[in-house]
Design a protein around this motif. Structure first.
Motif, mmCIF file in Angstrom:
data_model
loop_
_atom_site.group_PDB
_atom_site.id
_atom_site.type_symbol
_atom_site.label_atom_id
_atom_site.label_comp_id
_atom_site.label_asym_id
_atom_site.label_seq_id
_atom_site.Cartn_x
_atom_site.Cartn_y
_atom_site.Cartn_z
ATOM 1 N N ASP A 100 -5.257 2.937 7.851
ATOM 2 C CA ASP A 100 -5.206 1.956 6.771
ATOM 3 C C ASP A 100 -5.582 2.586 5.426
ATOM 4 O O ASP A 100 -5.514 1.921 4.384
ATOM 5 C CB ASP A 100 -6.163 0.796 7.047
ATOM 6 N N THR A 101 -5.991 3.848 5.441
ATOM 7 C CA THR A 101 -6.345 4.534 4.200
ATOM 8 C C THR A 101 -5.130 4.656 3.300
ATOM 9 O O THR A 101 -4.107 5.222 3.688
ATOM 10 C CB THR A 101 -6.900 5.937 4.520
ATOM 11 N N ASP A 102 -5.229 4.101 2.095
ATOM 12 C CA ASP A 102 -4.106 4.052 1.155
ATOM 13 C C ASP A 102 -4.629 3.527 -0.164
ATOM 14 O O ASP A 102 -5.757 3.030 -0.254
ATOM 15 C CB ASP A 102 -3.012 3.089 1.640
ATOM 16 N N VAL A 103 -3.763 3.590 -1.174
ATOM 17 C CA VAL A 103 -3.990 2.829 -2.395
ATOM 18 C C VAL A 103 -3.295 1.481 -2.217
ATOM 19 O O VAL A 103 -2.111 1.441 -1.852
ATOM 20 C CB VAL A 103 -3.451 3.568 -3.635
ATOM 21 N N TYR A 104 -4.034 0.415 -2.445
ATOM 22 C CA TYR A 104 -3.507 -0.935 -2.258
ATOM 23 C C TYR A 104 -3.178 -1.559 -3.617
ATOM 24 O O TYR A 104 -3.977 -1.470 -4.559
ATOM 25 C CB TYR A 104 -4.523 -1.798 -1.514
ATOM 26 N N ARG B 94 0.844 -1.195 0.000
ATOM 27 C CA ARG B 94 0.000 0.000 0.000
ATOM 28 C C ARG B 94 0.877 1.241 0.000
ATOM 29 O O ARG B 94 2.041 1.216 0.407
ATOM 30 C CB ARG B 94 -0.948 0.012 1.202
ATOM 31 N N GLN B 95 0.268 2.330 -0.467
ATOM 32 C CA GLN B 95 1.019 3.580 -0.600
ATOM 33 C C GLN B 95 0.081 4.757 -0.471
ATOM 34 O O GLN B 95 -0.982 4.799 -1.105
ATOM 35 C CB GLN B 95 1.723 3.625 -1.956
ATOM 36 N N ALA B 96 0.476 5.719 0.360
ATOM 37 C CA ALA B 96 -0.238 6.980 0.484
ATOM 38 C C ALA B 96 0.515 8.043 -0.308
ATOM 39 O O ALA B 96 1.733 7.918 -0.508
ATOM 40 C CB ALA B 96 -0.346 7.387 1.949
ATOM 41 N N ASN C 39 4.280 9.143 0.206
ATOM 42 C CA ASN C 39 4.966 8.130 1.016
ATOM 43 C C ASN C 39 5.539 7.028 0.145
ATOM 44 O O ASN C 39 5.123 6.845 -0.997
ATOM 45 C CB ASN C 39 3.985 7.510 2.015
ATOM 46 N N GLU C 40 6.466 6.270 0.733
ATOM 47 C CA GLU C 40 7.003 5.104 0.042
ATOM 48 C C GLU C 40 5.960 3.984 0.075
ATOM 49 O O GLU C 40 5.147 3.893 0.993
ATOM 50 C CB GLU C 40 8.267 4.620 0.755
#
Length: 116
Positions: A89-93, A38-40, A43-44
């Motif tokens: 947990d909010t992110d692109v998975y 996952r990535q926000a 962020n890495e």
């Protein structure tokens, strides 16, 4: 070449659940690892859960006990069941596979948003 397509993202309240799916197509030969990352923004990309080879799954400490990774026998479908979701947990998975020849394949990503 392997193509990966994720689905199942969406918006959920804290404490809720979501299930992400990743459908794989193309050449499955030589796959050594399958996993979710996952990535926000800004962020890495970080790993969330991985099935290394034929071993059991491993989980990042931040999701241990809440997320479960699984795959079918043919390795053409991979799931990430997420429970007790938190705002962090909010992110692109993204789903990912790695092959014996060091090649690396990624899906297009699916957004997960946890908010009240």
């Amino acid at each position: 070449q392997v193509q990966l397509v994720e689905s199942g993202g969406g918006s959920v309240q804290p404490g809720g659940s979501l299930r992400l799916s990743c459908v794989l197509s193309g050449s499955m030969a030589g796959i050594t690892s399958m996993g979710w990352y996952r990535q926000a923004p800004g962020n890495e990309r970080e790993w969330v859960a991985v099935i290394p080879g034929d071993y059991g799954p491993v989980y990042a400490d931040s999701v241990k006990g809440r997320f479960t990774i699984s795959r079918d026998r043919t390795k053409t479908t991979m799931l990430l069941q997420m429970h007790s979701l938190k705002p962090e947990d909010t992110d692109v998975y993204y789903c990912n596979v790695q092959k014996r020849d060091q090649s690396d394949y990624w899906g297009q990503g699916t957004q997960v948003t946890v908010s009240s």
